[in-house]
Design a protein around this motif. Sequence first.
Motif, PDB file in Angstrom:
ATOM      1  N   LEU A 173       2.660  -5.226  -7.322  1.00 13.15           N
ATOM      2  CA  LEU A 173       3.352  -5.122  -6.045  1.00 13.15           C
ATOM      3  C   LEU A 173       2.711  -5.733  -4.773  1.00 13.15           C
ATOM      4  O   LEU A 173       1.305  -5.109  -4.796  1.00 13.15           O
ATOM      5  CB  LEU A 173       4.027  -4.011  -5.558  1.00 13.15           C
ATOM      6  CG  LEU A 173       5.091  -3.667  -6.437  1.00 13.15           C
ATOM      7  CD1 LEU A 173       5.627  -2.160  -6.416  1.00 13.15           C
ATOM      8  CD2 LEU A 173       6.593  -4.575  -6.111  1.00 13.15           C
ATOM      9  N   HIS A 174       3.126  -6.474  -3.991  1.00  9.29           N
ATOM     10  CA  HIS A 174       2.143  -6.846  -2.872  1.00  9.29           C
ATOM     11  C   HIS A 174       2.999  -7.587  -1.747  1.00  9.29           C
ATOM     12  O   HIS A 174       3.955  -8.056  -2.058  1.00  9.29           O
ATOM     13  CB  HIS A 174       1.172  -8.097  -3.182  1.00  9.29           C
ATOM     14  CG  HIS A 174       1.491  -9.463  -3.803  1.00  9.29           C
ATOM     15  ND1 HIS A 174       2.190  -9.371  -4.871  1.00  9.29           N
ATOM     16  CD2 HIS A 174       1.743 -10.547  -3.064  1.00  9.29           C
ATOM     17  CE1 HIS A 174       2.645 -10.626  -5.109  1.00  9.29           C
ATOM     18  NE2 HIS A 174       2.440 -11.262  -4.044  1.00  9.29           N
ATOM     19  N   VAL A 175       2.585  -7.769  -0.528  1.00 12.77           N
ATOM     20  CA  VAL A 175       2.808  -8.890   0.355  1.00 12.77           C
ATOM     21  C   VAL A 175       1.904  -9.974   0.439  1.00 12.77           C
ATOM     22  O   VAL A 175       0.709  -9.474   0.470  1.00 12.77           O
ATOM     23  CB  VAL A 175       3.043  -8.060   1.877  1.00 12.77           C
ATOM     24  CG1 VAL A 175       4.359  -7.123   1.913  1.00 12.77           C
ATOM     25  CG2 VAL A 175       1.955  -7.445   2.103  1.00 12.77           C
ATOM     26  N   ASP A 176       2.590 -11.197   0.892  1.00 15.42           N
ATOM     27  CA  ASP A 176       1.646 -12.281   0.855  1.00 15.42           C
ATOM     28  C   ASP A 176       0.654 -12.113   2.202  1.00 15.42           C
ATOM     29  O   ASP A 176       1.284 -12.130   3.178  1.00 15.42           O
ATOM     30  CB  ASP A 176       2.478 -13.632   0.793  1.00 15.42           C
ATOM     31  CG  ASP A 176       3.121 -13.784  -0.516  1.00 15.42           C
ATOM     32  OD1 ASP A 176       2.740 -13.348  -1.465  1.00 15.42           O
ATOM     33  OD2 ASP A 176       3.879 -14.697  -0.436  1.00 15.42           O
ATOM     34  N   ALA A 177      -0.636 -12.574   1.852  1.00 16.34           N
ATOM     35  CA  ALA A 177      -1.757 -12.493   2.981  1.00 16.34           C
ATOM     36  C   ALA A 177      -2.646 -13.149   2.256  1.00 16.34           C
ATOM     37  O   ALA A 177      -3.112 -12.804   1.208  1.00 16.34           O
ATOM     38  CB  ALA A 177      -1.730 -10.967   3.523  1.00 16.34           C
ATOM     39  N   LEU A 182       7.887  -6.309  -0.584  1.00 12.38           N
ATOM     40  CA  LEU A 182       6.725  -5.880  -1.418  1.00 12.38           C
ATOM     41  C   LEU A 182       7.505  -6.569  -2.859  1.00 12.38           C
ATOM     42  O   LEU A 182       8.719  -6.424  -3.093  1.00 12.38           O
ATOM     43  CB  LEU A 182       6.664  -4.539  -1.643  1.00 12.38           C
ATOM     44  CG  LEU A 182       5.853  -3.828  -0.665  1.00 12.38           C
ATOM     45  CD1 LEU A 182       6.361  -3.934   0.781  1.00 12.38           C
ATOM     46  CD2 LEU A 182       5.670  -2.541  -1.058  1.00 12.38           C
ATOM     47  N   HIS A 183       6.679  -7.571  -3.307  1.00 13.96           N
ATOM     48  CA  HIS A 183       7.340  -8.529  -4.818  1.00 13.96           C
ATOM     49  C   HIS A 183       6.166  -8.099  -5.799  1.00 13.96           C
ATOM     50  O   HIS A 183       5.002  -8.444  -5.373  1.00 13.96           O
ATOM     51  CB  HIS A 183       7.716  -9.596  -4.231  1.00 13.96           C
ATOM     52  CG  HIS A 183       6.563 -10.523  -3.632  1.00 13.96           C
ATOM     53  ND1 HIS A 183       6.211 -10.249  -2.320  1.00 13.96           N
ATOM     54  CD2 HIS A 183       6.071 -11.557  -4.149  1.00 13.96           C
ATOM     55  CE1 HIS A 183       5.302 -11.263  -1.963  1.00 13.96           C
ATOM     56  NE2 HIS A 183       5.153 -12.112  -2.922  1.00 13.96           N
ATOM     57  N   ALA A 184       6.371  -8.488  -7.122  1.00 11.96           N
ATOM     58  CA  ALA A 184       5.342  -8.632  -8.144  1.00 11.96           C
ATOM     59  C   ALA A 184       6.431  -9.364  -8.875  1.00 11.96           C
ATOM     60  O   ALA A 184       7.259  -9.273  -9.204  1.00 11.96           O
ATOM     61  CB  ALA A 184       5.128  -7.345  -8.574  1.00 11.96           C
TER      62      ALA A 184
END
Length: 294
Positions: A137-141, A251-253
């Motif tokens: 899981l992450h947010v794009d950066a 938050l996506h994976a």
Amino acid sequence: MQDAIQSFDIRDWKPNLTAAETEKVALNLEQGAVIHLPTLGFSMTNDEQKFYSPSWLNGQRKNISLEGLNVRGATGSINDLTQMASMITRYAHQATQLIITLFPNYALYLNTARTSYRPNMVGAVAARSWKKDDSRLHVDAFPSRPNHGERILRVFTNVNPENVSRVWRVGEAFEQAAQHFLPNIKPPVPFSASLLSAIGITKRKRSEYDHIMLHLHDHMKADLDYQKNTQQQAVNFAPGSTWICFSDQVLHAAMSGQYMFEQTFHLPIAGQYHSEFSPLHVLEKLQKRQLVKR
Ligand SMILES: [Fe+2]
């Protein structure tokens, strides 16, 4: 929190919506939902069916992408690559049409970024490091692309010919995740932003906003306990469906799937309907100070 996935029955890349409908979709998107359009697919012509193979990837990049008129990451004859470029361009046009029809306010502000065709199976190439492992899981950066709060808006379409869904995990609301990780994010080292920019590691100077977003991305991916135990849901995006989200907020994976198109846009916050939900404004509210120069 609202349901993280909001579905709408939209069957056309240039849908006819009332102003009230448009506002409803925009509110959901900007509050951090994934807008799921289960009945909006992208058609590949008979001639384009040959592109259903990962063998078109040249092995140097994870995806095939279109930058300007050039196809990157693909291998093939000039004819094949021209045909591929025209297929990806058609997707780019349709995705752009969809966004400016669904969100007319964005039209004046929208910057079209990369379009990609992803023939590889998710996970076919092992991530080079945990930071690049998008099954967490992450947010794009992105380390080299400071954006000073500008939004990252993405449209995805599953075109799998064998009925294989694209499977994501979607996590908790951005604000909750930020509250969870912010106490452990240290402020930037003085002058580090100027140095990174001067030696060309970043394309422009990293703002404090970018610093926090990168650390949110990294802290989240590094925290295996959070990955396992945070509130989350698995979502299946079936072939013939399209979904839209702000990937700097949701938050996506990416867990599995193969054959997808994706269009990225950048949107200045000024173009939003409800900028109070943007990561910049949420982080500034939590930190009680400005995080970019205005
Ligand atoms: Fe991502």
